[in-house]
Design a protein around this motif. Structure first.
Motif, short mmCIF file in Angstrom:
data_model
loop_
_atom_site.label_atom_id
_atom_site.label_comp_id
_atom_site.label_asym_id
_atom_site.label_seq_id
_atom_site.Cartn_x
_atom_site.Cartn_y
_atom_site.Cartn_z
N VAL A 153 0.84 -1.20 0.00
CA VAL A 153 0.00 0.00 0.00
C VAL A 153 0.87 1.26 0.00
CG1 VAL A 153 -1.66 1.33 1.37
CG2 VAL A 153 -1.98 -1.12 1.07
N THR A 154 1.90 1.28 0.83
CA THR A 154 2.76 2.46 0.93
C THR A 154 3.49 2.74 -0.38
OG1 THR A 154 3.08 2.05 3.28
CG2 THR A 154 4.67 3.49 2.21
N VAL A 155 4.09 1.72 -0.95
CA VAL A 155 4.81 1.91 -2.21
C VAL A 155 3.83 2.31 -3.32
CG1 VAL A 155 6.15 0.72 -4.00
CG2 VAL A 155 6.76 0.45 -1.62
N GLY A 156 2.66 1.70 -3.34
CA GLY A 156 1.68 2.05 -4.36
C GLY A 156 1.21 3.49 -4.26
N VAL A 157 0.91 3.95 -3.06
CA VAL A 157 0.42 5.32 -2.88
C VAL A 157 1.53 6.32 -3.18
CG1 VAL A 157 -0.39 6.98 -1.15
CG2 VAL A 157 -1.41 4.72 -1.26
N LEU A 158 2.73 6.08 -2.66
CA LEU A 158 3.83 7.01 -2.91
C LEU A 158 4.23 7.05 -4.38
CD1 LEU A 158 6.08 6.45 0.24
CD2 LEU A 158 4.52 8.34 -0.23
N THR A 159 4.16 5.92 -5.04
CA THR A 159 4.45 5.90 -6.48
C THR A 159 3.43 6.70 -7.25
OG1 THR A 159 5.46 3.72 -6.27
CG2 THR A 159 4.83 4.40 -8.47
N PHE A 160 2.17 6.57 -6.88
CA PHE A 160 1.12 7.32 -7.56
C PHE A 160 1.33 8.83 -7.38
CE2 PHE A 160 -3.16 9.24 -7.60
CZ PHE A 160 -3.50 8.96 -8.90
N ILE A 161 1.67 9.26 -6.18
CA ILE A 161 1.92 10.67 -5.93
C ILE A 161 3.14 11.15 -6.72
CG2 ILE A 161 2.61 12.33 -4.14
CD1 ILE A 161 0.86 10.66 -2.19
N TRP A 174 12.36 3.77 -7.86
CA TRP A 174 11.06 3.09 -7.84
C TRP A 174 11.15 1.71 -8.48
CZ3 TRP A 174 8.01 4.11 -4.26
CH2 TRP A 174 7.78 5.40 -3.83
N ALA A 175 11.96 1.55 -9.51
CA ALA A 175 12.14 0.22 -10.11
C ALA A 175 12.70 -0.74 -9.06
CB ALA A 175 13.06 0.30 -11.32
N PHE A 176 13.66 -0.26 -8.28
CA PHE A 176 14.23 -1.09 -7.22
C PHE A 176 13.19 -1.42 -6.16
CE2 PHE A 176 16.25 -1.25 -3.00
CZ PHE A 176 16.96 -2.42 -3.15
N LEU A 177 12.43 -0.41 -5.71
CA LEU A 177 11.42 -0.67 -4.68
C LEU A 177 10.33 -1.62 -5.18
CD1 LEU A 177 10.91 2.70 -2.80
CD2 LEU A 177 12.19 0.69 -2.11
N TRP A 178 9.97 -1.52 -6.45
CA TRP A 178 8.98 -2.46 -6.99
C TRP A 178 9.56 -3.86 -7.08
CZ3 TRP A 178 4.16 -1.89 -6.49
CH2 TRP A 178 3.56 -0.65 -6.60
N PHE A 179 10.85 -3.99 -7.38
CA PHE A 179 11.48 -5.30 -7.38
C PHE A 179 11.45 -5.91 -5.98
CE2 PHE A 179 15.36 -7.84 -6.70
CZ PHE A 179 15.08 -8.89 -7.59
N VAL A 180 11.79 -5.10 -4.99
CA VAL A 180 11.74 -5.57 -3.61
C VAL A 180 10.30 -5.95 -3.24
CG1 VAL A 180 12.02 -4.86 -1.19
CG2 VAL A 180 13.78 -4.29 -2.87
N GLY A 181 9.35 -5.11 -3.64
CA GLY A 181 7.95 -5.39 -3.35
C GLY A 181 7.46 -6.66 -4.00
N ALA A 191 5.51 -11.87 -3.29
CA ALA A 191 5.49 -13.24 -3.84
C ALA A 191 5.95 -14.25 -2.80
CB ALA A 191 6.36 -13.32 -5.09
N ASN A 192 6.97 -13.90 -2.03
CA ASN A 192 7.45 -14.81 -0.99
C ASN A 192 6.40 -15.01 0.10
OD1 ASN A 192 8.95 -14.85 1.92
ND2 ASN A 192 9.93 -16.22 0.43
N GLN A 193 5.80 -13.92 0.55
CA GLN A 193 4.80 -14.04 1.60
C GLN A 193 3.56 -14.77 1.11
OE1 GLN A 193 5.20 -13.15 4.97
NE2 GLN A 193 7.27 -13.13 4.12
N TRP A 194 3.22 -14.62 -0.16
CA TRP A 194 2.09 -15.34 -0.73
C TRP A 194 2.40 -16.83 -0.82
CZ3 TRP A 194 -2.81 -14.91 -1.13
CH2 TRP A 194 -3.53 -15.68 -2.04
#
Length: 158
Positions: A39-47, A82-89, A94-97
């Motif tokens: 949620v945090t990465v998604g919202v901050l990326t949108f802004i 942001w590319a790096f943060l999305w890779f981490v995300g 995927a791991n937690q799923w």
């Protein structure tokens, strides 16, 4: 658009609760940090996208080549970040799923939303990497323009 899908799907269907428990839990292995990260990465990326969209609209009005270079360099840095943060995300979600227990969600509620968040996190890696590559190309064009203006200054008309 990808960031809206990620944070929207997690906010909308990423939290579950059972009749036995009164408190909601994250669909990703009951790990609240996974949902919070998405949620945090998604919202901050949108802004960030909105801010750089405004910069792109304002960009032709920037007359100084040095200021344009600063804007493009910030675009390169932010896009790579942001590319790096999305890779981490993507790796984190995927791991937690993958390690989520089926007994935590016996009715498979929200599984499509969880998979969508993972998929669009993956797509975002390439989108932001492409954005960084295009910014590098724009930077090279600005550098050429600056060198051309230095070598061939416009002559003043009498």
């Amino acid at each position: 658009v990808f960031s809206i899908v990620v944070f929207g799907s997690i906010v909308n269907e990423g939290y579950l609760n059972t009749p036995l428990e009164g408190e909601e839990f994250c669909i990703y292995n009951r790990n609240p940090n996974a949902c919070s990260y998405g949620v945090t990465v998604g919202v901050l990326t949108f802004i960030t996208c909105l801010l750089y969209l405004a910069l792109d609209v304002y960009f032709p009005q920037i007359s100084s080549v040095k200021d344009r270079k600063k804007a493009v360099l910030s675009d390169i840095g932010v896009s790579a970040f942001w590319a790096f943060l999305w890779f981490v995300g993507f790796c984190y979600l995927a791991n937690q799923w993958q390690v989520s227990k089926p007994k935590d969600n016996p009715l498979n509620e929200g599984t499509d939303a969880a998979r969508a968040a993972i998929a669009f996190s993956f797509f975002s890696i390439f989108t932001w990497s492409l954005s960084a590559a295009l910014a590098v190309r724009r930077f090279k064009d600005l550098t050429f323009q600056e060198e051309y203006n230095t070598l061939f200054p416009s002559s003043a008309q009498p």
